[in-house]
Design an enzyme around this catalytic site. Structure first.
Site, PDB file in Angstrom:
ATOM      1  CD  GLU A  27      -3.005  -0.720   0.004  1.00 47.51           C
ATOM      2  OE1 GLU A  27      -3.159  -0.419  -1.194  1.00 47.51           O
ATOM      3  OE2 GLU A  27      -3.351  -1.793   0.485  1.00 47.51           O
ATOM      4  CG  LEU A 118     -13.464  -3.361  -2.366  1.00 47.69           C
ATOM      5  CD1 LEU A 118     -14.586  -4.378  -2.209  1.00 47.69           C
ATOM      6  CD2 LEU A 118     -12.148  -3.928  -1.834  1.00 47.69           C
ATOM      7  CB  SER A 119     -10.387  -0.534  -7.801  1.00 46.34           C
ATOM      8  OG  SER A 119      -9.274  -0.297  -6.998  1.00 46.34           O
ATOM      9  CB  SER A 120     -16.398   0.760  -7.916  1.00 50.51           C
ATOM     10  OG  SER A 120     -16.326   2.012  -7.261  1.00 50.51           O
ATOM     11  CB  SER A 121     -13.499   4.867 -10.071  1.00 50.53           C
ATOM     12  OG  SER A 121     -12.247   4.659  -9.439  1.00 50.53           O
ATOM     13  CG  ASP A 165      -6.807   0.986  -8.076  1.00 50.47           C
ATOM     14  OD1 ASP A 165      -6.083   0.269  -7.357  1.00 50.47           O
ATOM     15  OD2 ASP A 165      -7.394   1.998  -7.654  1.00 50.47           O
TER      16      ASP A 165
END
Length: 376
Positions: A27, A118-121, A165
């Site tokens: 991270e 959770l990186s929806s974009s 991502d």
């Protein structure tokens, strides 16, 4: 839930998907030319699409009313806002890159938890890109699609995101973690199948609002850049782990020292995790998760009480390791657990959250899944 025919009155030409992702470890090393180790989730962003030849785009969502329309020729950064900015950004970046994509009708559906880190974009951008390219039978290397998605989010949406991502969404494979070296821009597929060892990877959404996240992200990045400049290196990746104490002694500010210590030790934890995973010693990866969380809590200072309680409770309930995942200041934790203990660990976190008066958490099982593809 609306269907494509109900929204657009025609049958679709195809369906494409891109997954959300969770980062196992690494991270905040991405903008330091570091190492990251994400997996793709089974949760998907799905785009059902049909081609148009009038240069017009119509986008809709299965969970929102209304259709947003825009023309390809008129697209400029900022011309489409809210969630539709992401499919608009995908169309814009393809036009800027010289791809002939015409127009399209797009219906978006998703089971990626919103706001959970959770990186929806990134999934929405990648799913839209593969759909628009697929409608025109244009083949593009997955890593290049990831770079287009990053550029769209940077330049059209205006979010200064890295590349992890998008690479996870495009390049992950089933049963593997993606070892992504950002400095070298290389990837390697690392076997990661917890179920084969009787283990599970539990993702717990702590439902904490992202408090002042944008300004805090920028501050962390600025600290890392200032430290690199003081140390005379292009990025903190260049600071060798074995020379970390010498590097820290050259920095006068204690906050900056702690930021550097997190980045350099986190890169080493990624290397150690990859070595253990290659050797099939997954249970030994657990303590690296926990060490990562302690570093993010104490040195990088990006956790919140909900994340810390969730990690501490999961460990007390028998997790082999647990850590915050994502940008921080909210989002999710991941816990490496015995497969038979998943319910027990989550129940303990639920109980702890009730005792603290926190919003009830939710959970999902993180099975290492494939990247973006055409579904039909």
């Amino acid at each position: 839930m609306s269907t494509f025919v109900e929204v657009f009155g025609t049958e679709p030409d195809g369906v494409w998907q891109a997954p959300g992702r969770v980062n196992l470890i690494g991270e905040h090393t991405d903008y330091n030319d570091g190492l990251v180790l994400p997996i793709a989730l089974p949760n998907r962003m799905v785009v059902t699409a049909s081609a148009r030849d009038d240069g017009t785009f119509a986008v809709a969502s299965t969970v929102l009313d209304g259709v947003v329309e825009f023309s390809l020729d008129s697209l400029q950064p900022g011309s489409v806002e809210d969630w539709a900015a992401y499919p608009a950004g995908a169309a814009w970046i393809l036009r800027e890159a010289g791809y002939e994509i015409g127009g399209a009708n797009l219906l978006v559906d998703s089971d990626i938890p919103f706001g959970a880190g959770l990186s929806s974009s990134a999934a929405l951008l990648c799913a839209t890109l593969v759909a628009l390219l697929g409608l025109r039978d244009i083949e593009v290397d997955p890593a290049e699609v990831a770079r287009l998605a990053q550029r769209a989010e940077n330049q059209y949406v205006g979010a200064p995101v890295g590349l992890m991502d998008q690479m996870a969404s495009m390049c992950c494979t089933e049963g593997h973690a993606l070892y992504f070296d950002i400095r070298a821009m290389t990837t390697d597929q690392i076997p990661f199948d917890p179920a084969a060892d009787g283990l599970g990877l539990l993702v717990i959404d702590v439902k904490a609002p992202h408090r002042h996240a944008d300004g805090e992200y920028a501050a962390r990045r600025q600290s890392c850049e200032e430290a690199a400049a003081q140390l005379g290196v292009p990025a903190l990746r260049a600071v060798e782990f074995d020379r970390l104490d010498d590097a820290l002694a050259r920095l006068s500010d204690d906050v900056v020292r702690r930021r550097v210590r997190h980045v350099v030790t986190e890169i080493r934890r990624v290397e150690d995790a990859v070595e253990l995973m290659r050797a099939g010693r997954l249970r030994e990866v657990g303590p690296l998760f926990t060490g990562s969380h302690v570093s993010m809590r104490d040195d990088f200072e990006i956790t919140v009480p909900e994340l810390d309680v969730a990690v501490d409770t999961a460990l007390a309930a028998g997790a082999l390791g647990a850590r915050m995942t994502g940008g921080g200041f909210g989002g999710c934790i991941i816990a490496l657990v015995e497969e038979t203990a998943e319910d027990q660990v989550f129940a303990a976190v639920e109980k702890a959250f009730a005792e603290h008066g926190f919003t009830p958490p939710t959970s999902l099982a993180a099975t290492p899944s494939p990247g973006a593809s055409r579904l039909s």
